[in-house]
Motif scaffolding. Structure first.
Motif, PDB file in Angstrom:
ATOM      1  N   VAL A  66       0.836  -1.199   0.000  1.00 12.92           N
ATOM      2  CA  VAL A  66       0.000   0.000   0.000  1.00 12.92           C
ATOM      3  C   VAL A  66       0.874   1.255   0.000  1.00 12.92           C
ATOM      4  CG1 VAL A  66      -1.660   1.329   1.352  1.00 12.92           C
ATOM      5  CG2 VAL A  66      -1.968  -1.126   1.076  1.00 12.92           C
ATOM      6  N   ALA A  67       1.968   1.229   0.754  1.00 12.95           N
ATOM      7  CA  ALA A  67       2.893   2.362   0.763  1.00 12.95           C
ATOM      8  C   ALA A  67       3.505   2.560  -0.618  1.00 12.95           C
ATOM      9  CB  ALA A  67       3.993   2.130   1.806  1.00 12.95           C
ATOM     10  N   VAL A  68       3.863   1.461  -1.279  1.00 12.82           N
ATOM     11  CA  VAL A  68       4.411   1.560  -2.647  1.00 12.82           C
ATOM     12  C   VAL A  68       3.354   2.122  -3.588  1.00 12.82           C
ATOM     13  CG1 VAL A  68       5.273   0.236  -4.607  1.00 12.82           C
ATOM     14  CG2 VAL A  68       6.077  -0.291  -2.302  1.00 12.82           C
ATOM     15  N   ARG A  69       2.110   1.709  -3.409  1.00 13.66           N
ATOM     16  CA  ARG A  69       1.035   2.214  -4.268  1.00 13.66           C
ATOM     17  C   ARG A  69       0.909   3.729  -4.149  1.00 13.66           C
ATOM     18  NH1 ARG A  69      -5.533   0.861  -4.085  1.00 13.66           N
ATOM     19  NH2 ARG A  69      -6.029   2.191  -5.879  1.00 13.66           N
ATOM     20  N   LEU A  70       1.003   4.247  -2.942  1.00 11.54           N
ATOM     21  CA  LEU A  70       0.942   5.703  -2.752  1.00 11.54           C
ATOM     22  C   LEU A  70       2.020   6.411  -3.580  1.00 11.54           C
ATOM     23  CD1 LEU A  70       0.337   6.007   1.104  1.00 11.54           C
ATOM     24  CD2 LEU A  70      -1.158   6.916  -0.685  1.00 11.54           C
ATOM     25  N   ILE A  71       3.222   5.875  -3.530  1.00 14.43           N
ATOM     26  CA  ILE A  71       4.350   6.498  -4.229  1.00 14.43           C
ATOM     27  C   ILE A  71       4.193   6.365  -5.743  1.00 14.43           C
ATOM     28  CG2 ILE A  71       6.854   6.395  -4.554  1.00 14.43           C
ATOM     29  CD1 ILE A  71       6.989   5.391  -1.616  1.00 14.43           C
ATOM     30  N   VAL A  72       3.730   5.197  -6.198  1.00 13.13           N
ATOM     31  CA  VAL A  72       3.527   4.976  -7.636  1.00 13.13           C
ATOM     32  C   VAL A  72       2.437   5.906  -8.169  1.00 13.13           C
ATOM     33  CG1 VAL A  72       2.656   3.318  -9.328  1.00 13.13           C
ATOM     34  CG2 VAL A  72       4.368   2.611  -7.664  1.00 13.13           C
ATOM     35  N   GLU A  73       1.325   5.992  -7.448  1.00 15.64           N
ATOM     36  CA  GLU A  73       0.228   6.824  -7.928  1.00 15.64           C
ATOM     37  C   GLU A  73       0.593   8.305  -7.916  1.00 15.64           C
ATOM     38  OE1 GLU A  73      -3.238   5.730  -5.680  1.00 15.64           O
ATOM     39  OE2 GLU A  73      -3.634   3.996  -6.966  1.00 15.64           O
ATOM     40  N   ARG A  74       1.400   8.719  -6.966  1.00 14.15           N
ATOM     41  CA  ARG A  74       1.859  10.111  -6.966  1.00 14.15           C
ATOM     42  C   ARG A  74       2.727  10.375  -8.200  1.00 14.15           C
ATOM     43  NH1 ARG A  74       2.203  13.962  -3.122  1.00 14.15           N
ATOM     44  NH2 ARG A  74       0.075  13.197  -2.765  1.00 14.15           N
ATOM     45  N   GLU A  75       3.568   9.397  -8.565  1.00 15.22           N
ATOM     46  CA  GLU A  75       4.415   9.549  -9.750  1.00 15.22           C
ATOM     47  C   GLU A  75       3.561   9.640 -11.012  1.00 15.22           C
ATOM     48  OE1 GLU A  75       8.278  10.153 -11.171  1.00 15.22           O
ATOM     49  OE2 GLU A  75       7.559   9.917  -9.109  1.00 15.22           O
ATOM     50  N   GLU A  83      10.977  49.821  -7.710  1.00 15.75           N
ATOM     51  CA  GLU A  83      11.085  48.818  -8.773  1.00 15.75           C
ATOM     52  C   GLU A  83       9.983  47.785  -8.597  1.00 15.75           C
ATOM     53  OE1 GLU A  83      14.888  46.902 -10.616  1.00 15.75           O
ATOM     54  OE2 GLU A  83      14.206  45.535  -9.022  1.00 15.75           O
ATOM     55  N   LEU A  84       9.298  47.460  -9.683  1.00 20.31           N
ATOM     56  CA  LEU A  84       8.284  46.418  -9.696  1.00 20.31           C
ATOM     57  C   LEU A  84       8.699  45.353 -10.702  1.00 20.31           C
ATOM     58  CD1 LEU A  84       4.947  48.506  -9.667  1.00 20.31           C
ATOM     59  CD2 LEU A  84       6.092  47.402  -7.739  1.00 20.31           C
ATOM     60  N   VAL A  85       8.572  44.097 -10.301  1.00 21.32           N
ATOM     61  CA  VAL A  85       8.975  42.974 -11.149  1.00 21.32           C
ATOM     62  C   VAL A  85       7.802  42.014 -11.301  1.00 21.32           C
ATOM     63  CG1 VAL A  85      10.524  41.001 -11.412  1.00 21.32           C
ATOM     64  CG2 VAL A  85      11.375  43.150 -10.424  1.00 21.32           C
ATOM     65  N   SER A  86       7.458  41.725 -12.557  1.00 19.93           N
ATOM     66  CA  SER A  86       6.438  40.718 -12.843  1.00 19.93           C
ATOM     67  C   SER A  86       7.130  39.525 -13.476  1.00 19.93           C
ATOM     68  CB  SER A  86       5.367  41.274 -13.785  1.00 19.93           C
ATOM     69  OG  SER A  86       4.355  40.310 -13.985  1.00 19.93           O
ATOM     70  N   ARG A  87       7.037  38.379 -12.811  1.00 18.17           N
ATOM     71  CA  ARG A  87       7.789  37.185 -13.218  1.00 18.17           C
ATOM     72  C   ARG A  87       6.852  36.059 -13.614  1.00 18.17           C
ATOM     73  NH1 ARG A  87       9.927  32.421 -11.415  1.00 18.17           N
ATOM     74  NH2 ARG A  87      12.189  32.080 -11.587  1.00 18.17           N
ATOM     75  N   GLN A  88       7.180  35.416 -14.709  1.00 13.59           N
ATOM     76  CA  GLN A  88       6.407  34.259 -15.138  1.00 13.59           C
ATOM     77  C   GLN A  88       6.603  33.125 -14.141  1.00 13.59           C
ATOM     78  OE1 GLN A  88       7.654  32.615 -18.881  1.00 13.59           O
ATOM     79  NE2 GLN A  88       5.668  31.669 -19.317  1.00 13.59           N
ATOM     80  N   SER A  89       5.484  32.637 -13.588  1.00 14.41           N
ATOM     81  CA  SER A  89       5.544  31.602 -12.551  1.00 14.41           C
ATOM     82  C   SER A  89       4.742  30.390 -13.019  1.00 14.41           C
ATOM     83  CB  SER A  89       4.963  32.137 -11.237  1.00 14.41           C
ATOM     84  OG  SER A  89       4.945  31.149 -10.242  1.00 14.41           O
ATOM     85  N   PHE A  90       5.384  29.231 -13.013  1.00 16.22           N
ATOM     86  CA  PHE A  90       4.756  28.013 -13.511  1.00 16.22           C
ATOM     87  C   PHE A  90       4.105  27.233 -12.373  1.00 16.22           C
ATOM     88  CE2 PHE A  90       7.990  29.176 -16.549  1.00 16.22           C
ATOM     89  CZ  PHE A  90       7.397  28.894 -17.783  1.00 16.22           C
ATOM     90  N   SER A  91       2.973  26.641 -12.676  1.00 17.25           N
ATOM     91  CA  SER A  91       2.315  25.780 -11.688  1.00 17.25           C
ATOM     92  C   SER A  91       3.135  24.520 -11.486  1.00 17.25           C
ATOM     93  CB  SER A  91       0.897  25.418 -12.151  1.00 17.25           C
ATOM     94  OG  SER A  91       0.937  24.790 -13.415  1.00 17.25           O
ATOM     95  N   ARG A  92       3.057  23.962 -10.303  1.00 21.57           N
ATOM     96  CA  ARG A  92       3.865  22.798  -9.959  1.00 21.57           C
ATOM     97  C   ARG A  92       3.010  21.556  -9.833  1.00 21.57           C
ATOM     98  NH1 ARG A  92       7.800  25.157  -5.148  1.00 21.57           N
ATOM     99  NH2 ARG A  92       8.787  26.825  -6.384  1.00 21.57           N
ATOM    100  N   PRO A  93       3.545  20.419 -10.218  1.00 13.84           N
ATOM    101  CA  PRO A  93       2.804  19.165 -10.037  1.00 13.84           C
ATOM    102  C   PRO A  93       2.743  18.818  -8.554  1.00 13.84           C
ATOM    103  CG  PRO A  93       5.032  18.695 -10.775  1.00 13.84           C
ATOM    104  CD  PRO A  93       4.876  20.189 -10.818  1.00 13.84           C
ATOM    105  N   PRO A  94       1.941  17.827  -8.180  1.00  9.02           N
ATOM    106  CA  PRO A  94       1.939  17.380  -6.773  1.00  9.02           C
ATOM    107  C   PRO A  94       3.350  17.010  -6.341  1.00  9.02           C
ATOM    108  CG  PRO A  94       0.185  16.321  -8.022  1.00  9.02           C
ATOM    109  CD  PRO A  94       1.027  17.032  -9.020  1.00  9.02           C
ATOM    110  N   ALA A  95       3.679  17.338  -5.109  1.00  6.96           N
ATOM    111  CA  ALA A  95       5.034  17.080  -4.614  1.00  6.96           C
ATOM    112  C   ALA A  95       5.250  15.584  -4.403  1.00  6.96           C
ATOM    113  CB  ALA A  95       5.268  17.821  -3.307  1.00  6.96           C
ATOM    114  N   ARG A  96       6.433  15.117  -4.761  1.00  7.24           N
ATOM    115  CA  ARG A  96       6.788  13.731  -4.454  1.00  7.24           C
ATOM    116  C   ARG A  96       6.921  13.580  -2.945  1.00  7.24           C
ATOM    117  NH1 ARG A  96       9.562  14.481  -9.359  1.00  7.24           N
ATOM    118  NH2 ARG A  96       9.059  12.868 -10.899  1.00  7.24           N
ATOM    119  N   TYR A  97       6.735  12.361  -2.499  1.00  7.52           N
ATOM    120  CA  TYR A  97       6.870  12.089  -1.069  1.00  7.52           C
ATOM    121  C   TYR A  97       8.343  12.072  -0.673  1.00  7.52           C
ATOM    122  CZ  TYR A  97       2.000  10.463  -1.007  1.00  7.52           C
ATOM    123  OH  TYR A  97       0.640  10.377  -1.100  1.00  7.52           O
TER     124      TYR A  97
END
Length: 834
Positions: free
Chosen positions: A171-180, A433-447
């Motif tokens: 079950v622990a391995v499944r959590l890690i696999v499904e997150r990947e 000074e004002l800075v507008s930076r392109q920011s990318f969305s992130r996938p779910p974090a790995r465990y």
């Protein structure tokens, strides 16, 4: 003196500490952990007779048991003083059985901390072995044995020899696999976020302070960000609103097992296993309370002691007694949180990591009994006259009274800054000074390990004593690797507004860098997919949590362990039998990629003993298939036909050695590469390498074997030659003994017996005598056997062989156990063999 009392504990360190608190008529001995387990031969469980287990004394514990039997016969009273959780209760019962003690009358004592008052209190109020707790632990052990014993052979036959499965492990391995899988399916998007600096102006229009500001909402495109900056460049900026309000921060509860593992990971960089090993030493030396617990409660004695220390060291205003309640309804492993046994001791002597972990425990526990931190939060909105519906915001936070923060700083995601400069509504500001930076969305974090523990706990999977072994097991079995991985370069856009106007830039950042994260291996994905398809309930998260609840019911005496196991097995075993009809292809071992455009032959990606590989051809018409191992970073599930075709370009002739390069070791051995020698890039079962002579290799690290240049290859070969020469530190002429340089420093080696012996870091290897080296080699353990017979064969060939027959005796399907009536409660079997 005649011995009258024998106290038996699990560890020598614990025995040594306890012995200090007992009188001369007490002898304390250690069992060195478990002394019995289910017999190794066969399943060791009589499925047809109420799941009766057959226990045997572990071979390495026979001498210990013999000694304990002798001592127990000479003693007037035997006290079983193993740990207070179910595991400790089971050890106590096994001791009673193995030592021929009456479990109904033998005295059992427990204590949450190893201190003199706790030991004396336990001696004053003994009890007997709690058979409900024993049976709960036994049910867990038997169920896990059944699952592993019946599932693992299925994996051997259908996927690959040597695999294993387990109720919690899988079950622990499944959590890690499904997150990947979530990460691989994630489609990244982006927005433009804006922040910067504005100057506050006084009545004369001169700067009198600075504000760190941001725009709360992000822009969806570069065009929107550009329009905002251009409008702001000529705008009049003023303080629109100013709000101050009090706030407070409260301390967290004292540590449980899981929260200690998580905090030690984030603050100290410890692995889960390392945390538990160090905590065990602190407990056994009497410095902290029992470290396997899911309770956040503190005893009244501890609360009073904490209040006294806080009042004395920091003042009465810092003290605030709190009684935390455990949120988990099924918390059962202990009655108190992890805390110092003496709050008056803020630091301890000992190994550095012991000191660090103790201080973390002390700070968390003492902070839980301190007053809240009082804060003042300020929010300022900045009006932009050219953009009436928009604004910029500045936030500040000031600690008015530090409270518990005096001893324990929380890691927060608060974005507030510190103290803001004085200002008033309507006050003008100037553009800094004002800075507008392109920011990318992130996938779910790995465990990482701590995050996996937190998830398992939240889902009710496992218990405090199982988290560390589970995470260690999935790594040892090759399903999960913990490692750092470099990110990949990624371009991003940045817009900057200052006195010179708006400038645009295209910059580069490293994206996807990972540190100490858990990654599933290819075999983990294949096994998980197979188990979910054919044993879905075993890998179902809610089912696994339900099983834990059933163990709790057994511990409370509400359910019989035989009935619980019977109910499980009646549903589980038929699925094992049904899995016999699943083909190896359906089990996920082979995945077709398409046909080779040149030959038309089919191509497959498969898993073998040495990992995943590509097969060209199906072996029909007596034509031998061709094989190629996958490159590091390539995955079976995502490999494409075009990528697979590239693999067959190896071996690849890179070029010829331009000049002879050599290096001589201290024993005169010459390592060299000859001028004109072919340099060939190859891919092996353990990764890519360069071949530059008969059986002369240099691993390729940091380069692709398909693209590495001649100059890069020569550099790697020369580095390998130098490393080989430097490896030989010292030789003893006329013998097979030498001193070599290893990864962790010099060591003694025997080239014939293959035995190695250690050399301490404080020792000079050049001062060791031949006799001393020989003596250490004789005392060194025998070398571990690596690999299997035929491990040197090509991985693809081995992958095609039929897995060896499982070395277990299959349980006949007809012998399903009869159901027991709910009231039929039976004590664990007494089949101990010495």
């Amino acid at each position: 003196m005649v011995m009258t009392n024998l106290v038996i504990v699990e560890s020598p360190a614990k025995a040594k500490t306890i012995e200090k608190y007992l009188g001369a008529d007490f002898t304390v001995r250690s069992s060195y952990g478990h002394i019995r387990d289910i017999q190794k031969k066969g399943m060791g469980i009589d499925l047809a007779n109420g799941f009766e287990p057959t226990y045997e004394i572990s071979p390495d514990k026979k001498k210990t048991v013999t000694e304990l039997r002798k001592l127990s016969k000479a003693a007037d009273t035997v006290w079983l003083a193993t740990d207070e959780d179910r595991e400790g209760e089971a050890i106590a019962w096994h001791l009673a059985e193995a030592l021929n003690l009456d479990v109904k009358t033998t005295k059992r004592i427990v204590f949450h901390e190893i201190t003199k008052p706790a030991i004396q209190a336990a001696i004053a109020s003994p009890r007997t072995v709690d058979m409900d707790l024993v049976e709960a632990q036994q049910a867990r052990r038997l169920l896990d044995r059944i699952v592993g014993f019946e599932l693992s052979p299925v994996l051997w036959k259908k996927i690959r020899t040597g695999l294993s499965a387990g109720r919690v492990q899988s079950v622990a391995v499944r959590l890690i696999v499904e997150r990947e899988l979530e990460i691989e399916a994630f489609q990244s998007d982006f927005v433009y976020r804006l922040q910067g600096v504005l100057d506050l102006l006084d009545a004369q229009g001169k700067p009198c302070g600075q504000l760190q500001v941001k725009r709360t909402a992000a822009f969806d495109s570069e065009a929107e960000a550009m329009a905002f900056l251009q409008a702001t460049s000529s705008a009049r900026l003023t303080v629109q609103s100013l709000e101050e309000k009090p706030a407070k921060k409260s301390p967290k509860a004292p540590f449980t097992t899981s929260t200690l593992q998580q905090e030690a990971s984030s603050k100290l960089g410890f692995s889960v296993k390392q945390t538990m090993v160090i905590a065990q030493r602190l407990y056994e030396s009497g410095k902290i309370t029992y470290m396997r617990t899911d309770s956040v409660n503190l005893s009244e004695v501890a609360l009073a002691q904490a209040k006294q220390v806080i009042t004395q060291d920091y003042g009465p205003q810092y003290s605030l007694t709190r009684r935390y309640k455990t949120k988990q309804a099924d918390a059962q492993e202990a009655h108190e949180a992890i805390r110092p046994t003496d709050f008056g001791v803020s630091e301890v002597m000992g190994e550095r990591n012991e000191q660090r972990l103790y201080q973390l425990i002390w700070r968390r526990a003492i902070a839980s009994q301190m007053a809240e931190a009082q804060l003042k939060r300020t929010t300022v909105d900045i009006a932009i006259d050219t953009l009436p519906g928009d604004k910029l915001t500045a936030k500040g936070e000031v600690v008015v009274f530090d409270g518990f923060l005096k001893v324990y700083n929380l890691d927060t995601d608060d974005e507030e800054g510190g103290l803001l400069p004085p200002m008033h509504i309507g006050q003008p500001l100037a553009l800094g000074e004002l800075v507008s930076r392109q920011s990318f969305s992130r996938p779910p974090a790995r465990y990482n390990e701590a995050a996996l523990v937190r998830t398992l706990e939240e889902m009710g999977i496992g218990r405090p004593s199982t988290y560390a072994p589970t995470i260690d097991t999935v790594q040892q079995r090759g399903y999960v690797v913990k490692e750092d991985r470099e990110g990949t370069p990624r371009e991003y856009r940045q817009l900057t507004l200052n006195a010179q106007g708006v400038q645009t830039q295209t910059l580069t950042e490293m994206a996807g860098t990972e540190k100490n994260k858990l990654f599933p291996t290819d075999i983990a994905g294949i096994v998980t997919k197979f188990l979910v398809a054919h044993f879905g309930d075993i890998l179902d998260y809610s089912f696994t949590a339900k099983v834990e609840s059933e163990f709790d019911e057994i511990a409370k005496g509400k359910v019989t362990w035989q009935g619980m196991l019977d109910n499980f097995y009646q549903k589980f075993h038929p699925k094992v039998l049904a899995a016999e009809d699943v083909s190896r292809e359906d089990a996920g071992q082979a995945r077709p990629l398409g046909n080779d455009p040149k030959t038309g032959k089919p191509m497959f990606v498969k898993i073998g003993r040495f990992g995943p590989y590509v097969q060209l051809g199906d072996g029909e018409n007596d034509e031998k298939p061709v094989f190629a191992s996958l490159m590091p970073g390539q995955k079976m599930d995502t490999l494409k036909l075009e990528e697979a075709l590239e693999l067959f370009k190896l071996p690849r002739l890179v070029g010829q050695m331009p000049e002879t390069f050599e290096a001589t070791a201290v024993d005169g051995t010459l390592f060299k590469a000859e001028k004109g020698q072919d340099i060939i890039a190859k891919q092996g079962p353990f990764g890519p390498y360069l071949e530059y002579g008969p059986k002369v290799y240099a691993p390729i690290k940091g380069y692709s074997p398909l693209a590495i240049t001649l100059e890069e290859s020569v550099m790697l070969i020369e580095a390998k030659i130098v490393a080989d020469a430097e490896k030989i530190v010292r030789v003893f002429p006329g013998s097979d003994v030498s001193i070599l340089k290893g990864r962790w420093g010099p060591y003694i080696a025997d080239t014939v017996t293959k035995k190695n012996a250690k050399i301490a870091k404080t020792e000079d290897p050049m001062e060791l005598t031949f006799e001393e080296c020989v003596k250490r080699l004789e005392e060194a353990p025998e070398p571990k056997k690596r690999g299997r017979a035929g491990a040197k064969k090509a991985p693809a060939k081995k992958a095609e062989t039929t897995p060896e027959k499982a070395p277990v005796k299959k349980t006949p399907a007809k012998k399903a156990p009869a159901k027991k009536p709910a009231a039929a409660k039976k004590a664990p079997a007494k089949k101990a063999s010495t």
